[in-house]
Design a protein around this motif. Structure first.
Motif, PDB file in Angstrom:
ATOM      1  N   GLY A  38       0.792  -1.213   0.000  1.00 26.10           N
ATOM      2  CA  GLY A  38       0.000   0.000   0.000  1.00 26.10           C
ATOM      3  C   GLY A  38       0.828   1.269   0.000  1.00 26.10           C
ATOM      4  N   GLN A  39       2.057   1.158  -0.421  1.00 24.77           N
ATOM      5  CA  GLN A  39       2.921   2.331  -0.521  1.00 24.77           C
ATOM      6  C   GLN A  39       3.884   2.141  -1.681  1.00 24.77           C
ATOM      7  N   THR A  40       4.436   3.240  -2.159  1.00 23.19           N
ATOM      8  CA  THR A  40       5.347   3.192  -3.291  1.00 23.19           C
ATOM      9  C   THR A  40       6.683   2.589  -2.868  1.00 23.19           C
ATOM     10  N   ILE A  41       7.156   1.653  -3.648  1.00 27.91           N
ATOM     11  CA  ILE A  41       8.450   1.017  -3.421  1.00 27.91           C
ATOM     12  C   ILE A  41       9.374   1.430  -4.549  1.00 27.91           C
ATOM     13  N   LYS A  42      10.531   1.944  -4.212  1.00 22.85           N
ATOM     14  CA  LYS A  42      11.500   2.336  -5.237  1.00 22.85           C
ATOM     15  C   LYS A  42      12.658   1.353  -5.216  1.00 22.85           C
ATOM     16  N   ILE A  43      12.857   0.715  -6.373  1.00 24.99           N
ATOM     17  CA  ILE A  43      13.999  -0.184  -6.539  1.00 24.99           C
ATOM     18  C   ILE A  43      14.665   0.154  -7.864  1.00 24.99           C
ATOM     19  N   ALA A  44      15.902  -0.278  -7.998  1.00 22.50           N
ATOM     20  CA  ALA A  44      16.652  -0.021  -9.230  1.00 22.50           C
ATOM     21  C   ALA A  44      15.982  -0.738 -10.404  1.00 22.50           C
ATOM     22  N   PRO A  45      16.051  -0.131 -11.592  1.00 21.39           N
ATOM     23  CA  PRO A  45      15.482  -0.787 -12.779  1.00 21.39           C
ATOM     24  C   PRO A  45      16.053  -2.196 -12.949  1.00 21.39           C
ATOM     25  N   GLY A  46      15.178  -3.140 -13.188  1.00 20.12           N
ATOM     26  CA  GLY A  46      15.605  -4.520 -13.391  1.00 20.12           C
ATOM     27  C   GLY A  46      15.784  -5.310 -12.106  1.00 20.12           C
ATOM     28  N   GLU A  47      15.770  -4.626 -10.958  1.00 18.55           N
ATOM     29  CA  GLU A  47      15.918  -5.331  -9.681  1.00 18.55           C
ATOM     30  C   GLU A  47      14.623  -6.067  -9.369  1.00 18.55           C
ATOM     31  N   GLN A  48      14.750  -7.208  -8.745  1.00 21.62           N
ATOM     32  CA  GLN A  48      13.588  -8.024  -8.425  1.00 21.62           C
ATOM     33  C   GLN A  48      13.522  -8.228  -6.918  1.00 21.62           C
TER      34      GLN A  48
END
Length: 84
Positions: A38-48
């Motif tokens: 229920g909140q925005t998660i920021k991860i590096a592009p391509g990260e899983q």
């Protein structure tokens, strides 16, 4: 001649069988994690990310590695299974 019998099990019954005993680890992206938390998660592009879910589908945790997700299952005394 062999006599075979079959038992039908509903998805709900199947989920209940492993609840509290089994869990599954599933790969997820930031959008899946955001929806779950229920909140925005920021991860590096391509990260899983990897979600750990109870057998009944209830979320338990989100980890950055499959090893951490499996470790979390073991810490909760659950038998982990990895799904795609």
């Amino acid at each position: 001649m062999e006599n075979k019998s079959h038992t039908t099990v509903s998805p709900e019954q199947l989920q209940a069988i492993g609840a509290g005993l089994m869990a599954y680890v599933k790969p997820m992206d930031a959008e899946d994690a955001s929806r779950l938390l229920g909140q925005t998660i920021k991860i590096a592009p391509g990260e899983q990310l990897f979600g750990l879910f109870n057998a009944n589908g209830a979320p338990i945790s989100i980890s950055q590695s499959i090893e951490d997700a499996v470790g979390s299952a073991l810490e909760h005394e659950l038998m982990p299974s990895i799904v795609n």
